[in-house]
Write an enzyme that holds these catalytic residues in place. Sequence first.
Site, PDB file in Angstrom:
ATOM      1  N   LYS A 206       0.865  -1.312   0.009  1.00  0.00           N
ATOM      2  CA  LYS A 206      -0.027  -0.014  -0.183  1.00  0.00           C
ATOM      3  C   LYS A 206       0.773   1.181   0.013  1.00  0.00           C
ATOM      4  CE  LYS A 206      -3.718   2.356   2.885  1.00  0.00           C
ATOM      5  NZ  LYS A 206      -4.628   2.014   3.883  1.00  0.00           N
ATOM      6  N   GLU A 212      10.611  -4.805   4.176  1.00  0.00           N
ATOM      7  CA  GLU A 212      10.783  -6.146   3.644  1.00  0.00           C
ATOM      8  C   GLU A 212      10.304  -6.493   2.390  1.00  0.00           C
ATOM      9  OE1 GLU A 212       9.381  -5.141   6.531  1.00  0.00           O
ATOM     10  OE2 GLU A 212       9.039  -6.645   8.187  1.00  0.00           O
ATOM     11  N   GLY A 267      -4.986  -2.256   4.966  1.00  0.00           N
ATOM     12  CA  GLY A 267      -4.428  -3.193   4.625  1.00  0.00           C
ATOM     13  C   GLY A 267      -4.962  -4.348   4.728  1.00  0.00           C
ATOM     14  N   ARG A 268      -5.403  -4.596   6.003  1.00  0.00           N
ATOM     15  CA  ARG A 268      -5.921  -6.115   6.387  1.00  0.00           C
ATOM     16  C   ARG A 268      -7.164  -6.085   5.757  1.00  0.00           C
ATOM     17  NH1 ARG A 268      -4.778  -2.648  10.223  1.00  0.00           N
ATOM     18  NH2 ARG A 268      -6.587  -1.876  11.827  1.00  0.00           N
ATOM     19  N   GLU A 353      -4.999  -6.933  14.788  1.00  0.00           N
ATOM     20  CA  GLU A 353      -4.652  -5.445  14.473  1.00  0.00           C
ATOM     21  C   GLU A 353      -5.852  -4.614  14.667  1.00  0.00           C
ATOM     22  OE1 GLU A 353      -2.278  -5.654  10.748  1.00  0.00           O
ATOM     23  OE2 GLU A 353      -1.777  -3.682  11.039  1.00  0.00           O
ATOM     24  N   HIS A 384      -4.980 -33.802  17.630  1.00  0.00           N
ATOM     25  CA  HIS A 384      -4.002 -34.678  18.376  1.00  0.00           C
ATOM     26  C   HIS A 384      -2.606 -33.833  18.740  1.00  0.00           C
ATOM     27  CE1 HIS A 384      -5.798 -37.786  15.921  1.00  0.00           C
ATOM     28  NE2 HIS A 384      -6.048 -37.182  15.191  1.00  0.00           N
ATOM     29  N   LYS A 512       7.792  -1.064  12.727  1.00  0.00           N
ATOM     30  CA  LYS A 512       8.327  -0.742  11.369  1.00  0.00           C
ATOM     31  C   LYS A 512       9.696   0.376  11.629  1.00  0.00           C
ATOM     32  CE  LYS A 512       4.484  -1.358   8.105  1.00  0.00           C
ATOM     33  NZ  LYS A 512       3.923  -0.968   6.935  1.00  0.00           N
TER      34      LYS A 512
HETATM   35  C1  G6Q Z   1      -2.511  -3.899   7.719  1.00  0.00           C
HETATM   36  C2  G6Q Z   1      -1.280  -3.352   8.148  1.00  0.00           C
HETATM   37  C3  G6Q Z   1      -0.023  -4.098   7.890  1.00  0.00           C
HETATM   38  C4  G6Q Z   1       0.150  -3.736   6.350  1.00  0.00           C
HETATM   39  C5  G6Q Z   1       1.807  -4.017   6.270  1.00  0.00           C
HETATM   40  C6  G6Q Z   1       2.443  -3.976   4.702  1.00  0.00           C
HETATM   41  O1  G6Q Z   1      -3.547  -3.433   7.990  1.00  0.00           O
HETATM   42  O2  G6Q Z   1      -1.284  -1.999   8.248  1.00  0.00           O
HETATM   43  O3  G6Q Z   1      -0.197  -5.322   7.937  1.00  0.00           O
HETATM   44  O4  G6Q Z   1      -0.574  -4.379   5.486  1.00  0.00           O
HETATM   45  O5  G6Q Z   1       2.567  -3.375   7.084  1.00  0.00           O
HETATM   46  O6  G6Q Z   1       1.981  -2.737   4.515  1.00  0.00           O
HETATM   47  P1  G6Q Z   1       2.329  -2.115   3.071  1.00  0.00           P
HETATM   48  O7  G6Q Z   1       1.166  -2.662   2.121  1.00  0.00           O
HETATM   49  O8  G6Q Z   1       2.239  -0.583   3.024  1.00  0.00           O
HETATM   50  O9  G6Q Z   1       3.579  -2.634   2.386  1.00  0.00           O
END
Ligand code: G6Q
Length: 546
Positions: A206, A212, A267-268, A353, A384, A512
């Site tokens: 986003k 990463e 994002g989520r 989150e 199990h 982050k």
């Molecule tokens: C989701 C969070 C988090 C985010 C990641 C990746 O709601 O904010 O999980 O999606 O940190 O972020 P980017 O999409 O900006 O790389």
Amino acid sequence: MSQLIQSAAWQALETHAQTQKRIHLADLFDGNPGRAQAFVSSVAGLHVDYSKQRITPETLKLLRQLANDQDVLTRRDAMFEGARINTTENRAVLHVALRNRGNRPILADGKDVMPEINDVLRRMRRFTDAVHEGRWLGCSGERITDVVNIGIGGSDLGPRMICHALASHAQYDMRAHFIANIAPSEIANLLKTLDPARTLFVVASKTFTTQETLTNAHTARRWLLDFAGDETAVAKHFVAVSTNRAEVEAFGIDAEHMFGFWDWVGGRYSLWSAIGLPIALYIGMDGFERLLEGAHAMDEHFRTAPAAENLPLTLGLIDVWNSNFLGAETLAVLPYGTRLGRLPAYLQQASMESNGKSVDLDGHRVDYVTGPVVWGGPGTNGQHAFYQLLHQGTRLIPSDFIAAIRTHTPIGDQQAMLLANLLAQTRALMLGRSLEAVKQEMQASGADADTIARIAPHRVCLGNQPSTTILFPQMTPEAVGALVALYEHRIFVAGAIWHIDSYDQWGVELGKQMAGELLPAVGHAAPGTFDASTEALLQTIHQHWV
Ligand code: G6Q
């Protein structure tokens, strides 16, 4: 004391809970022959049975009163109308618009968002069709056979979970892979198995600034260029999904190959946007739109059904009941079968989150518990392993059992065995096994009195563990879409009761930021910069760093 705790509805629930805590689920069924029919709902193809929750009609009445007092449905309407309900980030929350298949106008800042959404969907279709039909080829003229999503968190968990769930719908001989972790082994191990000539990378971020994702994307880019030797190859093997056009271009991906989304998509909550591109590449754009249809059916139910019939409202309120009034600390997500094996991890993010907050919308520290720890894993495997604690541990652990009734891959009796195990577990968790029953069983198997006296107490299961069972006919895109939307709205409802912002993530942002600050110190000692524990750990790393 917070207004929420002081409210008449909350206080009435506290009093009611004192009685309910003493009642066993088995007695609730004995006392109400119609219970199994009363606490069941079928919505958008999902059959949801919450009769094994420790609730009565009175519990639901009081919980609905609480929802009414907390203006939950007013807040729901505000979300659907594009109000900026994510107040700490000053953003609307409009993932529902992404799957608004009826195209009802939805306004953000007075502007209908549907034309832009439909435009991106059309671009996704053109692109995925071109890949599938062999009109989009790699730099050496080969067809694309492997798509690699590079993203993390919300830009990874959703597409990864859905591709796994809908593998039986995969088309066009396409394989989907996911790289999230910065750990070098993750990308190294995957790249070893791929042919760069036939690999397409989707860089999904986003912000397009996540350490990463950007680092892994650069590693993938170098790997491609080692093969292609020419920068122009990047355009054939990399596309981006982001809200940040400038950073995408800075990475070297042409804006023409970027699929956008908007700041009102968390994002989520983004798998329904272009973040779902790997899903569309894997199961086809028709399949992706069927996923949206399923979620839309649940959205329409949540938006329009009266409170007494509103399933996400009811389940969200039961979550509040379990957490705040019965004292449950966790929610176990137990999908049966392997296709939904990644659902627990997905819901862990969606719920934790969103509702892992301790300050309310007015900026006050809360004096009640909020989001539960969400965890779980696929059955029957868990039976199990960790189910022992559910059956005989000391904690109250509500659980969700989830299964498709028919399988795409029938083999003998295996699906029947899977479902029998699911039913057996929900039954065992509800009923348990009394001391008397254990003694009788041991006597019948010939145990002597001494052994019975010594061993029988250890074999007692108290039962009374609440569960909800969610069944649907088959693992279709529609069913999975409806299932995920059900959880999203349920999370919304609980967050609205708790009066928190379910759509920010300042804790994640802190991590982050700190990772960025520590990177230089891992390679080079800079004593005195960090806390004593971190400094000591850095010293250990430096001793072994080469
Ligand atoms: C989701 C969070 C988090 C985010 C990641 C990746 O709601 O904010 O999980 O999606 O940190 O972020 P980017 O999409 O900006 O790389």
